[in-house]
Enzyme design. Structure first.
Site, PDB file in Angstrom:
ATOM      1  N   GLU A 256       0.382  -1.014   0.039  1.00 35.95           N
ATOM      2  CA  GLU A 256       0.213  -0.459  -0.061  1.00 35.95           C
ATOM      3  C   GLU A 256       0.617   1.653  -0.276  1.00 35.95           C
ATOM      4  O   GLU A 256       1.841   1.629   0.596  1.00 35.95           O
ATOM      5  CB  GLU A 256      -0.784  -0.099   1.176  1.00 35.95           C
ATOM      6  CG  GLU A 256      -2.000   0.926   0.887  1.00 35.95           C
ATOM      7  CD  GLU A 256      -2.844   1.215   2.354  1.00 35.95           C
ATOM      8  OE1 GLU A 256      -3.657   1.794   2.850  1.00 35.95           O
ATOM      9  OE2 GLU A 256      -2.181   0.542   4.171  1.00 35.95           O
ATOM     10  N   LYS A 315      -9.150   1.627  -3.083  1.00 35.94           N
ATOM     11  CA  LYS A 315      -9.684   1.393  -2.171  1.00 35.94           C
ATOM     12  C   LYS A 315     -11.133   2.343  -1.514  1.00 35.94           C
ATOM     13  O   LYS A 315     -11.077   3.003  -1.672  1.00 35.94           O
ATOM     14  CB  LYS A 315      -8.544   2.334  -0.571  1.00 35.94           C
ATOM     15  CG  LYS A 315      -9.356   1.326   0.812  1.00 35.94           C
ATOM     16  CD  LYS A 315      -7.925   2.363   1.658  1.00 35.94           C
ATOM     17  CE  LYS A 315      -8.892   0.886   3.004  1.00 35.94           C
ATOM     18  NZ  LYS A 315      -7.436   0.903   3.881  1.00 35.94           N
ATOM     19  N   CYS A 365      -5.073  -2.934   2.668  1.00 40.41           N
ATOM     20  CA  CYS A 365      -5.105  -2.569   4.419  1.00 40.41           C
ATOM     21  C   CYS A 365      -6.182  -3.720   4.972  1.00 40.41           C
ATOM     22  O   CYS A 365      -6.530  -4.713   4.561  1.00 40.41           O
ATOM     23  CB  CYS A 365      -4.739  -1.586   5.132  1.00 40.41           C
ATOM     24  SG  CYS A 365      -3.659  -1.623   6.257  1.00 40.41           S
TER      25      CYS A 365
END
Length: 485
Positions: A256, A315, A365
């Site tokens: 990330e 995301k 994540c």
């Protein structure tokens, strides 16, 4: 002075909750899980009424979350720059807010407690699993340390995960825990669950498809306090380029925000070099970076470079306070120094990335703690991949806990999960949840191996949490008090 019975009960609740963390990674004492929740059950049965039960539940939860997730202090104070006198109380308030869920379970247990023992067992399990699910949904959700995660492989109860997911496991553990109050019947129930779970572990829900794909998972180990500093920018780019060059693979993953700026601001020659390196064997690279649109919104994204066309995943489940500021909390975030804390969310449904001859479903994540969101990409995706940067939490329990969560996602979906992280835990997880390889955390290196895409569907990947929720409702109806009780 001798402790009163009430104080002994309060202390027991606090210690039992704190001891519950031992059931989770990195301690991995999955077999211990019924005991802290058995203590919780016994404490609730001894309380005088709903208010005392709520207090016992709160203290149990406060001990549990303070021991298990107080690593948020590290992100607020050490890396977020928040003064200790504000970060400390904020951490306590966070753990206390999470403790409200077991407090609610305790209150409801005594408020509608059946008289018959086995209805009490069912009612307790329903409340534990139900509040676990509620915590994973309310206010965008925080399902971290849901009881079911303690039963990730190698626990035999992991066999229930492809059917009922993590909340079905929470229900199973709570049932076993409360039943142990009558130890003979409890041990019989434990043996039955373990035997059935072990049998289910032998079921092949999905099957490999296609040829093995060589993979390289890059762990840069960039210190969080250096990640976004201008003077470290080119050292970071050079480190990742050199690691990629030295470890050719058909599919390469970077963590990330490994490329810590907007992708269109990266040097064009650098992107061209990465693309060339990735395409050496007709392969592709997926890297965490930042993207933006013409309206000024920006996203925490993963982009692909290599033989396949450029593709982007953004995301969609953002972390409160870390990636977006909840309404009314701008004053709080002004005390911290967290860069890029106002992201926009990507679309809820995004097409898996077609790379290295496979369909890869990316999650970034914290997203992999939400099982129902992971299955949106199925059955199209044959491989799951998580890009993470948990450097925010330092040398804490966060990294091994996150790996344990990812292992359960693999079992639920019947898909291999690849994890490329900045500081740990970078890992290759097989479709049955076993670890094929893992890098030492807080080191710079590359985890190499092979992975095969999987096809097919588990019951959980078809129905998500509906199976567990339906069972919770059914057991709640069975557990409700009868006049003869």
């Amino acid at each position: 002075m001798p402790l009163t019975e009430a104080y002994r009960r309060h202390l027991a609740a606090l210690l039992a909750g704190a001891g519950g963390v031992l059931c989770f990674a990195p301690f991995d004492l999955f077999w211990l899980a019924p005991l802290p929740w058995l203590a919780f059950f016994l404490l609730l049965r001894r309380t005088a009424g709903p208010r005392q039960a709520a207090l016992s539940g709160f203290l149990f939860g406060f001990g549990f979350f303070l021991a298990g997730v107080s690593w948020v202090y590290v992100s607020l104070s050490v890396f977020g720059g928040m003064p200790w006198w504000l970060a400390g109380p904020a951490t306590l308030i966070f753990c206390a807010s999470l403790a409200l869920y077991p407090a609610a379970a305790g209150w409801a247990f005594r408020r509608w407690q059946p008289a018959a023992f086995w209805r009490q067992v069912l009612w307790f399990a329903v409340l534990v699993a139900g509040t676990d699910w509620l915590r994973g949904w309310l206010f965008t959700g925080f399902p971290w340390l849901a009881l079911g995660y303690s039963q990730a492989p190698p626990s035999p109860l992991a066999g229930f995960a492809p059917l009922l997911g993590v909340y079905g496991l929470s229900l199973s553990v709570a049932l076993i825990a409360a039943s142990l109050a009558r130890w003979r019947s409890g041990l019989l129930l434990l043996a039955a669950f373990a035997a059935v779970g072990f049998g289910l572990r032998q079921v092949t829900w999905t099957t490999p498809v296609g040829e093995p794909v060589s993979i390289a998972l890059i762990q840069g180990n960039i210190p969080q306090d250096m990640k976004f500093r201008p003077e470290a920018f080119f050292r970071t780019l050079t480190l990742y380029r050199d690691l990629i060059a030295a470890h050719p693979a058909q599919l390469t993953l970077l963590p990330e925000t490994a490329l810590p700026t907007f992708v269109d601001r990266l040097p064009a020659e650098y992107l061209d070099e990465l693309k060339t390196l990735a395409a050496r064997h007709g392969g592709d690279l997926i890297a965490g970076t930042l993207t933006g649109d013409v309206e000024g919104a920006y996203f925490n994204s993963a982009v692909s470079l290599g033989a396949s066309p450029l593709q982007v995943y953004s995301k969609q489940h953002l972390v409160p306070f870390g990636e977006f500021i909840p309404p009314g909390f701008a004053w709080f975030m002004a005390q911290a120094n967290i860069p890029m804390s106002s992201f926009s969310a990507g679309p809820a449904r995004q097409t898996p990335l077609a790379v290295a001859g496979s369909a890869v479903a990316i999650n970034i994540c914290y997203e992999d703690v939400f099982g129902e969101e992971i299955i949106r990409a199925l059955p199209a995706a044959g491989i799951l991949a998580n890009l993470s940067n948990t450097a925010w939490f330092g040398h804490s329990l966060a990294q091994p806990q996150h790996l344990q969560i990812a292992r359960l996602r693999a079992v639920e979906t019947g898909r291999p999960m690849l994890r490329a992280t900045n500081t740990g835990m970078t890992a290759i997880i097989a479709a049955d949840g076993s670890l094929s390889g893992v890098l030492e955390p807080f080191t710079s290196g590359v985890l190499e191996g092979e992975v095969r895409a999987h096809q097919g569907a588990t019951p959980y990947s078809r129905w998500g949490n509906l199976g567990a929720l339906a069972l919770i409702v059914l057991l709640a109806l069975v557990a409700r008090p009868r006049r003869r009780d």
